[in-house]
Motif scaffolding. Structure first.
Motif, PDB file in Angstrom:
ATOM      1  N   GLU A   7      -8.717   6.921  10.994  1.00 55.86           N
ATOM      2  CA  GLU A   7      -8.106   5.794  11.986  1.00 55.86           C
ATOM      3  C   GLU A   7      -8.491   4.492  11.916  1.00 55.86           C
ATOM      4  O   GLU A   7      -9.835   4.133  11.670  1.00 55.86           O
ATOM      5  CB  GLU A   7      -8.307   6.263  13.409  1.00 55.86           C
ATOM      6  CG  GLU A   7      -7.926   7.835  13.659  1.00 55.86           C
ATOM      7  CD  GLU A   7      -8.406   8.101  14.980  1.00 55.86           C
ATOM      8  OE1 GLU A   7      -8.977   7.518  15.775  1.00 55.86           O
ATOM      9  OE2 GLU A   7      -8.400   9.370  15.201  1.00 55.86           O
ATOM     10  N   TYR A   8      -7.567   3.556  11.744  1.00 54.39           N
ATOM     11  CA  TYR A   8      -7.723   2.076  11.296  1.00 54.39           C
ATOM     12  C   TYR A   8      -7.288   1.437  12.834  1.00 54.39           C
ATOM     13  O   TYR A   8      -6.250   1.554  13.370  1.00 54.39           O
ATOM     14  CB  TYR A   8      -7.050   1.414  10.399  1.00 54.39           C
ATOM     15  CG  TYR A   8      -7.409   1.991   8.980  1.00 54.39           C
ATOM     16  CD1 TYR A   8      -8.787   1.292   8.472  1.00 54.39           C
ATOM     17  CD2 TYR A   8      -6.804   2.695   8.221  1.00 54.39           C
ATOM     18  CE1 TYR A   8      -9.302   1.852   7.275  1.00 54.39           C
ATOM     19  CE2 TYR A   8      -7.252   3.079   6.796  1.00 54.39           C
ATOM     20  CZ  TYR A   8      -8.379   2.656   6.437  1.00 54.39           C
ATOM     21  OH  TYR A   8      -8.884   2.935   5.262  1.00 54.39           O
TER      22      TYR A   8
ATOM     23  N   ASN B 152      -6.452  -0.921  -1.662  1.00 54.78           N
ATOM     24  CA  ASN B 152      -5.161   0.133  -1.699  1.00 54.78           C
ATOM     25  C   ASN B 152      -4.788   0.505  -0.337  1.00 54.78           C
ATOM     26  O   ASN B 152      -3.790   0.597   0.086  1.00 54.78           O
ATOM     27  CB  ASN B 152      -5.559   1.280  -2.456  1.00 54.78           C
ATOM     28  CG  ASN B 152      -5.392   1.018  -4.039  1.00 54.78           C
ATOM     29  OD1 ASN B 152      -4.775  -0.058  -4.308  1.00 54.78           O
ATOM     30  ND2 ASN B 152      -5.852   1.774  -5.001  1.00 54.78           N
ATOM     31  N   ASN B 153      -5.913   1.096   0.377  1.00 53.63           N
ATOM     32  CA  ASN B 153      -5.745   1.451   1.671  1.00 53.63           C
ATOM     33  C   ASN B 153      -5.108   0.068   2.639  1.00 53.63           C
ATOM     34  O   ASN B 153      -4.318   0.287   3.494  1.00 53.63           O
ATOM     35  CB  ASN B 153      -6.872   1.820   2.593  1.00 53.63           C
ATOM     36  CG  ASN B 153      -7.394   3.245   1.837  1.00 53.63           C
ATOM     37  OD1 ASN B 153      -6.698   3.878   1.239  1.00 53.63           O
ATOM     38  ND2 ASN B 153      -8.443   3.598   2.175  1.00 53.63           N
ATOM     39  N   MET B 154      -6.008  -1.124   2.640  1.00 56.61           N
ATOM     40  CA  MET B 154      -5.139  -1.987   3.101  1.00 56.61           C
ATOM     41  C   MET B 154      -3.695  -2.616   3.076  1.00 56.61           C
ATOM     42  O   MET B 154      -3.100  -2.559   3.738  1.00 56.61           O
ATOM     43  CB  MET B 154      -6.043  -3.294   2.834  1.00 56.61           C
ATOM     44  CG  MET B 154      -5.517  -4.565   3.655  1.00 56.61           C
ATOM     45  SD  MET B 154      -6.630  -6.018   3.517  1.00 56.61           S
ATOM     46  CE  MET B 154      -6.187  -6.546   1.738  1.00 56.61           C
TER      47      MET B 154
ATOM     48  N   ASN C  53       1.437  -2.465   5.029  1.00 50.49           N
ATOM     49  CA  ASN C  53       2.759  -2.500   4.885  1.00 50.49           C
ATOM     50  C   ASN C  53       3.469  -1.265   5.762  1.00 50.49           C
ATOM     51  O   ASN C  53       4.680  -1.667   6.152  1.00 50.49           O
ATOM     52  CB  ASN C  53       3.004  -1.852   3.396  1.00 50.49           C
ATOM     53  CG  ASN C  53       2.710  -3.048   2.419  1.00 50.49           C
ATOM     54  OD1 ASN C  53       2.790  -4.272   2.658  1.00 50.49           O
ATOM     55  ND2 ASN C  53       2.705  -2.509   1.077  1.00 50.49           N
ATOM     56  N   PHE C  54       2.889  -0.388   5.982  1.00 51.74           N
ATOM     57  CA  PHE C  54       3.383   0.518   7.019  1.00 51.74           C
ATOM     58  C   PHE C  54       3.490  -0.248   8.343  1.00 51.74           C
ATOM     59  O   PHE C  54       4.460  -0.051   8.996  1.00 51.74           O
ATOM     60  CB  PHE C  54       2.622   1.661   7.004  1.00 51.74           C
ATOM     61  CG  PHE C  54       2.832   2.845   8.353  1.00 51.74           C
ATOM     62  CD1 PHE C  54       3.777   3.515   8.239  1.00 51.74           C
ATOM     63  CD2 PHE C  54       1.927   2.683   9.640  1.00 51.74           C
ATOM     64  CE1 PHE C  54       4.140   4.290   9.583  1.00 51.74           C
ATOM     65  CE2 PHE C  54       2.428   3.336  10.502  1.00 51.74           C
ATOM     66  CZ  PHE C  54       3.315   4.110  10.445  1.00 51.74           C
ATOM     67  N   PHE C  55       2.363  -0.671   8.751  1.00 48.74           N
ATOM     68  CA  PHE C  55       2.484  -1.329  10.167  1.00 48.74           C
ATOM     69  C   PHE C  55       3.536  -2.214  10.218  1.00 48.74           C
ATOM     70  O   PHE C  55       4.207  -2.246  11.244  1.00 48.74           O
ATOM     71  CB  PHE C  55       1.102  -2.025  10.498  1.00 48.74           C
ATOM     72  CG  PHE C  55       1.306  -3.108  11.586  1.00 48.74           C
ATOM     73  CD1 PHE C  55       1.340  -2.701  12.857  1.00 48.74           C
ATOM     74  CD2 PHE C  55       1.437  -4.448  11.353  1.00 48.74           C
ATOM     75  CE1 PHE C  55       1.421  -3.413  13.848  1.00 48.74           C
ATOM     76  CE2 PHE C  55       1.746  -5.403  12.271  1.00 48.74           C
ATOM     77  CZ  PHE C  55       1.600  -5.117  13.516  1.00 48.74           C
ATOM     78  N   ILE C  56       3.780  -3.218   9.370  1.00 46.27           N
ATOM     79  CA  ILE C  56       4.648  -4.145   9.556  1.00 46.27           C
ATOM     80  C   ILE C  56       6.365  -3.477   9.396  1.00 46.27           C
ATOM     81  O   ILE C  56       7.151  -4.053  10.272  1.00 46.27           O
ATOM     82  CB  ILE C  56       4.572  -5.476   8.719  1.00 46.27           C
ATOM     83  CG1 ILE C  56       5.430  -6.688   9.067  1.00 46.27           C
ATOM     84  CG2 ILE C  56       5.247  -5.065   7.247  1.00 46.27           C
ATOM     85  CD1 ILE C  56       4.955  -7.212  10.442  1.00 46.27           C
ATOM     86  N   GLN C  57       6.417  -2.480   8.569  1.00 42.90           N
ATOM     87  CA  GLN C  57       7.662  -1.779   8.634  1.00 42.90           C
ATOM     88  C   GLN C  57       7.882  -1.217  10.072  1.00 42.90           C
ATOM     89  O   GLN C  57       9.069  -1.203  10.525  1.00 42.90           O
ATOM     90  CB  GLN C  57       7.786  -0.786   7.501  1.00 42.90           C
ATOM     91  CG  GLN C  57       7.962  -1.477   6.077  1.00 42.90           C
ATOM     92  CD  GLN C  57       8.001  -0.262   5.061  1.00 42.90           C
ATOM     93  OE1 GLN C  57       7.758   0.864   5.229  1.00 42.90           O
ATOM     94  NE2 GLN C  57       7.795  -0.755   3.817  1.00 42.90           N
TER      95      GLN C  57
END
Length: 137
Positions: free
Chosen positions: A79-80, A39-41, A46-50
């Motif tokens: 933080e990732y 779920n976190n991945m 998805n957030f990153f690519i958007q």
């Protein structure tokens, strides 16, 4: 006078002990290589690519092709530090937001390796891109 001196020493010891305890809680191990939950991945990538597509001047959208490395650090959220391979798709940015667009081939093919620092509070679905650097693959 002697009682006052003892009290000051005791106060100093309590202060040092408290500072050491607080340092223990605030001084987590730093970034550690750990796999993200599914779920976190999904939410983080998805957030990153958007965010990447919104900042990019490219005519075409990109999508994550491969997750290369994930490191995480607990702070007030999570933080990732992620390293991903992204690739240019055949979808134009103003035509669709479809994440499953086919990848470009031949002439317009382009892949990048991106290292990004993403802050998230996953339990409230909050994401923020703190740093991003991409290089041609």
């Amino acid at each position: 006078m002697e009682a006052r001196g003892r009290r000051n020493h005791l106060l100093l010891l309590v202060t040092l002990g408290l500072a050491a305890k607080l340092g223990h809680f605030q001084g987590w191990e730093g970034f550690q290589e750990r796999p993200m939950s599914k779920n976190n991945m999904n939410g983080t990538l998805n957030f990153f690519i958007q965010a990447y597509n919104n900042m990019s001047n490219d005519t075409y959208l990109f999508r994550v092709q491969k997750l290369i490395q994930t490191q995480m650090q607990l702070t007030t959220g999570v933080e990732y530090l992620v390293t991903v391979k992204i690739a240019r798709t055949k979808c134009k940015r103003n035509e669709t937001k479809d994440a499953s667009c086919p990848l470009q081939s031949k002439k317009l093919r382009k892949t990048l390796i991106c290292k990004s620092l993403i802050y998230t509070v996953p339990w409230i679905n909050y994401y923020q891109l703190w740093n991003n650097s991409c290089l041609d693959d």
